[in-house]
Write a protein that holds these residues in place. Sequence first.
Motif, PDB file in Angstrom:
ATOM      1  N   GLU A 110       5.252  16.919  -0.028  1.00 36.85           N
ATOM      2  CA  GLU A 110       4.121  16.428  -0.585  1.00 36.85           C
ATOM      3  C   GLU A 110       3.546  17.630  -1.036  1.00 36.85           C
ATOM      4  OE1 GLU A 110       1.203  14.459   2.068  1.00 36.85           O
ATOM      5  OE2 GLU A 110      -0.047  15.423   1.113  1.00 36.85           O
ATOM      6  N   THR A 126      -2.661   3.204  -5.144  1.00 36.81           N
ATOM      7  CA  THR A 126      -4.168   3.233  -4.846  1.00 36.81           C
ATOM      8  C   THR A 126      -5.075   4.096  -5.578  1.00 36.81           C
ATOM      9  OG1 THR A 126      -3.380   2.372  -2.669  1.00 36.81           O
ATOM     10  CG2 THR A 126      -6.098   2.889  -2.940  1.00 36.81           C
ATOM     11  N   LYS A 127      -4.549   5.192  -6.019  1.00 38.98           N
ATOM     12  CA  LYS A 127      -5.343   6.515  -6.478  1.00 38.98           C
ATOM     13  C   LYS A 127      -5.088   6.540  -7.875  1.00 38.98           C
ATOM     14  CE  LYS A 127      -5.425   7.134  -1.866  1.00 38.98           C
ATOM     15  NZ  LYS A 127      -4.632   7.693  -1.000  1.00 38.98           N
ATOM     16  N   SER A 164       0.779  -1.104  -0.045  1.00 45.42           N
ATOM     17  CA  SER A 164      -0.058  -0.030   0.016  1.00 45.42           C
ATOM     18  C   SER A 164       0.835   1.221   0.081  1.00 45.42           C
ATOM     19  CB  SER A 164      -0.858  -0.059   1.100  1.00 45.42           C
ATOM     20  OG  SER A 164      -0.119   0.105   2.490  1.00 45.42           O
ATOM     21  N   GLY A 165       0.225   2.417  -0.108  1.00 43.23           N
ATOM     22  CA  GLY A 165       1.080   3.579  -0.125  1.00 43.23           C
ATOM     23  C   GLY A 165       1.605   3.826   1.416  1.00 43.23           C
ATOM     24  N   GLN A 166       0.865   3.304   2.350  1.00 45.39           N
ATOM     25  CA  GLN A 166       1.159   3.357   3.854  1.00 45.39           C
ATOM     26  C   GLN A 166       2.587   2.574   4.091  1.00 45.39           C
ATOM     27  OE1 GLN A 166      -0.331   5.860   5.381  1.00 45.39           O
ATOM     28  NE2 GLN A 166       0.861   5.479   7.461  1.00 45.39           N
ATOM     29  N   ASP A 174       6.105  12.805  -1.951  1.00 46.82           N
ATOM     30  CA  ASP A 174       4.993  12.016  -2.151  1.00 46.82           C
ATOM     31  C   ASP A 174       4.190  12.654  -3.309  1.00 46.82           C
ATOM     32  OD1 ASP A 174       2.181  11.045  -2.031  1.00 46.82           O
ATOM     33  OD2 ASP A 174       2.299  10.832   0.017  1.00 46.82           O
ATOM     34  N   TYR A 218      -0.326  14.070   4.170  1.00 48.08           N
ATOM     35  CA  TYR A 218      -1.292  13.115   4.286  1.00 48.08           C
ATOM     36  C   TYR A 218      -1.317  12.505   5.729  1.00 48.08           C
ATOM     37  CZ  TYR A 218      -3.402   8.461   3.542  1.00 48.08           C
ATOM     38  OH  TYR A 218      -4.356   7.430   3.550  1.00 48.08           O
ATOM     39  N   SER A 223       1.023   6.348  -3.706  1.00 49.88           N
ATOM     40  CA  SER A 223      -0.036   5.796  -3.340  1.00 49.88           C
ATOM     41  C   SER A 223      -0.874   5.238  -4.635  1.00 49.88           C
ATOM     42  CB  SER A 223      -1.206   6.354  -2.327  1.00 49.88           C
ATOM     43  OG  SER A 223      -2.369   5.543  -2.381  1.00 49.88           O
ATOM     44  N   LEU A 232      -5.455  -1.576  -3.608  1.00 55.75           N
ATOM     45  CA  LEU A 232      -4.457  -0.724  -2.890  1.00 55.75           C
ATOM     46  C   LEU A 232      -3.042  -1.153  -3.192  1.00 55.75           C
ATOM     47  CD1 LEU A 232      -6.836  -0.883  -0.498  1.00 55.75           C
ATOM     48  CD2 LEU A 232      -5.321   0.377   0.858  1.00 55.75           C
ATOM     49  N   LEU A 233      -2.266  -0.213  -3.461  1.00 53.19           N
ATOM     50  CA  LEU A 233      -0.994  -0.580  -3.878  1.00 53.19           C
ATOM     51  C   LEU A 233      -0.003   0.836  -3.739  1.00 53.19           C
ATOM     52  CD1 LEU A 233       0.687  -2.769  -5.257  1.00 53.19           C
ATOM     53  CD2 LEU A 233       0.437  -1.573  -7.297  1.00 53.19           C
ATOM     54  N   LEU A 246      -9.446   8.838  -3.535  1.00 51.77           N
ATOM     55  CA  LEU A 246      -9.683   9.690  -4.437  1.00 51.77           C
ATOM     56  C   LEU A 246      -8.806   9.340  -5.661  1.00 51.77           C
ATOM     57  CD1 LEU A 246      -6.471  11.213  -4.761  1.00 51.77           C
ATOM     58  CD2 LEU A 246      -7.004  11.599  -2.178  1.00 51.77           C
ATOM     59  N   ASN A 258      -2.622  17.308   0.561  1.00 51.48           N
ATOM     60  CA  ASN A 258      -3.765  16.840   0.742  1.00 51.48           C
ATOM     61  C   ASN A 258      -4.461  17.284   2.073  1.00 51.48           C
ATOM     62  OD1 ASN A 258      -6.077  15.339   1.142  1.00 51.48           O
ATOM     63  ND2 ASN A 258      -4.712  13.259   1.233  1.00 51.48           N
ATOM     64  N   THR A 290       1.703  11.496  -5.182  1.00 46.71           N
ATOM     65  CA  THR A 290       0.347  10.634  -5.424  1.00 46.71           C
ATOM     66  C   THR A 290      -0.462  11.618  -6.110  1.00 46.71           C
ATOM     67  OG1 THR A 290       0.701   9.467  -3.288  1.00 46.71           O
ATOM     68  CG2 THR A 290      -1.657   9.710  -4.334  1.00 46.71           C
ATOM     69  N   PHE A 291      -0.718  12.988  -5.604  1.00 48.97           N
ATOM     70  CA  PHE A 291      -1.646  13.873  -6.321  1.00 48.97           C
ATOM     71  C   PHE A 291      -1.276  14.442  -7.756  1.00 48.97           C
ATOM     72  CE2 PHE A 291      -4.604  15.999  -3.030  1.00 48.97           C
ATOM     73  CZ  PHE A 291      -4.759  14.703  -2.474  1.00 48.97           C
ATOM     74  N   ILE A 339       5.425   4.077   2.757  1.00 53.66           N
ATOM     75  CA  ILE A 339       5.747   5.400   3.584  1.00 53.66           C
ATOM     76  C   ILE A 339       6.542   4.753   4.881  1.00 53.66           C
ATOM     77  CG2 ILE A 339       5.026   7.056   5.392  1.00 53.66           C
ATOM     78  CD1 ILE A 339       2.468   7.431   3.518  1.00 53.66           C
TER      79      ILE A 339
HETATM   80  C1  LIG Z   1      -3.940   7.620   0.140  1.00 51.87           C
HETATM   81  C2  LIG Z   1      -2.640   8.189   0.051  1.00 51.87           C
HETATM   82  C3  LIG Z   1      -1.420   7.690   0.865  1.00 51.87           C
HETATM   83  C4  LIG Z   1      -1.218   6.337   1.338  1.00 51.87           C
HETATM   84  O1  LIG Z   1      -1.609   5.259   0.511  1.00 51.87           O
HETATM   85  P1  LIG Z   1      -2.613   4.007   0.783  1.00 51.87           P
HETATM   86  O2  LIG Z   1      -2.488   3.427  -0.614  1.00 51.87           O
HETATM   87  O3  LIG Z   1      -4.001   4.253   1.328  1.00 51.87           O
HETATM   88  O4  LIG Z   1      -1.897   3.226   1.820  1.00 51.87           O
HETATM   89  C5  LIG Z   1      -0.192   8.390   1.028  1.00 51.87           C
HETATM   90  N1  LIG Z   1      -0.300   9.805   0.373  1.00 51.87           N
HETATM   91  C6  LIG Z   1      -1.375  10.263  -0.157  1.00 51.87           C
HETATM   92  C7  LIG Z   1      -1.012  11.803  -0.813  1.00 51.87           C
HETATM   93  C8  LIG Z   1      -2.613   9.567  -0.279  1.00 51.87           C
HETATM   94  O5  LIG Z   1      -3.473  10.321  -0.646  1.00 51.87           O
END
Ligand SMILES: *Cc1c(COP(=O)(O)O)cnc(C)c1O
Length: 371
Positions: free
Chosen positions: A139, A192-193, A72-74, A168, A97, A190, A202-203, A321, A143, A170-171, A77
Amino acid sequence: MRSPRRWRPETLAVTAGRDHSPGAPLNIPPTFASTYRDGGPVGYGRWGNPSWTAFEEALGVLEGGHAVAFASGQAAIAALIEPLRVGAMVTVPADAYLGTRGLLRDLENRGRVRLQPVEVTDTSAVLATLASTELLWLESPTNPMLGVIEFRPILAAASKAGVTTVVDNTFATPLLQQPLAWGADAVLHSATKYIGGHSDLLLGAVITADEDRRASLLTHRTLHGAIPGVMETYLALRGLRTLPLRFAQQQRTAQELAERLTGHPAVTSVRYPGLSSDPNHDRARAQMSGFGAIISFEVADAEIADRLTGALELIVGGTSLGGVETTIDRRRRWPGEEAVPAGLLRLSVGLEHPEDLWEDLQHALDTAARP
Ligand SMILES: *Cc1c(COP(=O)(O)O)cnc(C)c1O
């Protein structure tokens, strides 16, 4: 044939992470195996999988480094934080986040690390932490406040000071910015997004250009067991193939909705870096090749915000998201988000028709604002 690194991101998203040998299937088929017969390259399922490798190749080439996928993203991290020595100082965005702040706070409470929260859009405040920090966590856009960090001077100064930097991304996705090229040590997603993009997995992943860092991330993954699922990496790579197309449309719709939201009487403020009135607009223009597809807008209070969410028919109330579905979340309802304005709604713009989305939003805003 030109070197794959020279192809544009839209092309790389389609071509990377494939077996190009004659007779090979176009897509790497998922290999569901915990163990293998002796004599082959992998041996055991926690050490590797063809679907992980394919996903990592594609994401790595888009970010300009080598990717390591996590559960997962977590988990990604945690893999970046765990190697810190006991008592190490970490600079963390005050509005990072929620999961990043939660993990770091937990480690701080147990005496494992020390924290310096900083307002990361304030460049001189960030620079002032460099003398006393070991890890600078960044980041951008943040977020859910959508603050934009001034990357170039910060990453240059951190590198000079010997401070490790993580972004980070992700966005923004690798389509809008590639922080490794500005000197970041590691980029985090993440997946996942936006990368997965379909709200069905989730990844996470870390991308780095440094071979030693990559090797230690692989060791961490094997020893801590935070390995990605086979099906998840297979689906995330399938998602990545259409990321450029999805994200382009999502950004177009987001720009349109952000502009219309600014004109609605029930909306007290709109944060979207693509609006010329946004305080982060010039910074975003200077360093990103787009403004993303998250809008955070405010109504007068929590009650109106909740009435609005309840009156929506198309847009889904929910906390994640980056999917094809437009989702909305009043962030303040979550413990740990006390600094977020009570009436702030984070809108993740999906792929529905922009006019349908606007009709839904407008109707819900009108309904919620009625006394
Ligand atoms: C969701 C998110 C994460 C964590 O990722 P998961 O896949 O939910 O574990 C980390 N950073 C940002 C900016 C996120 O939106």
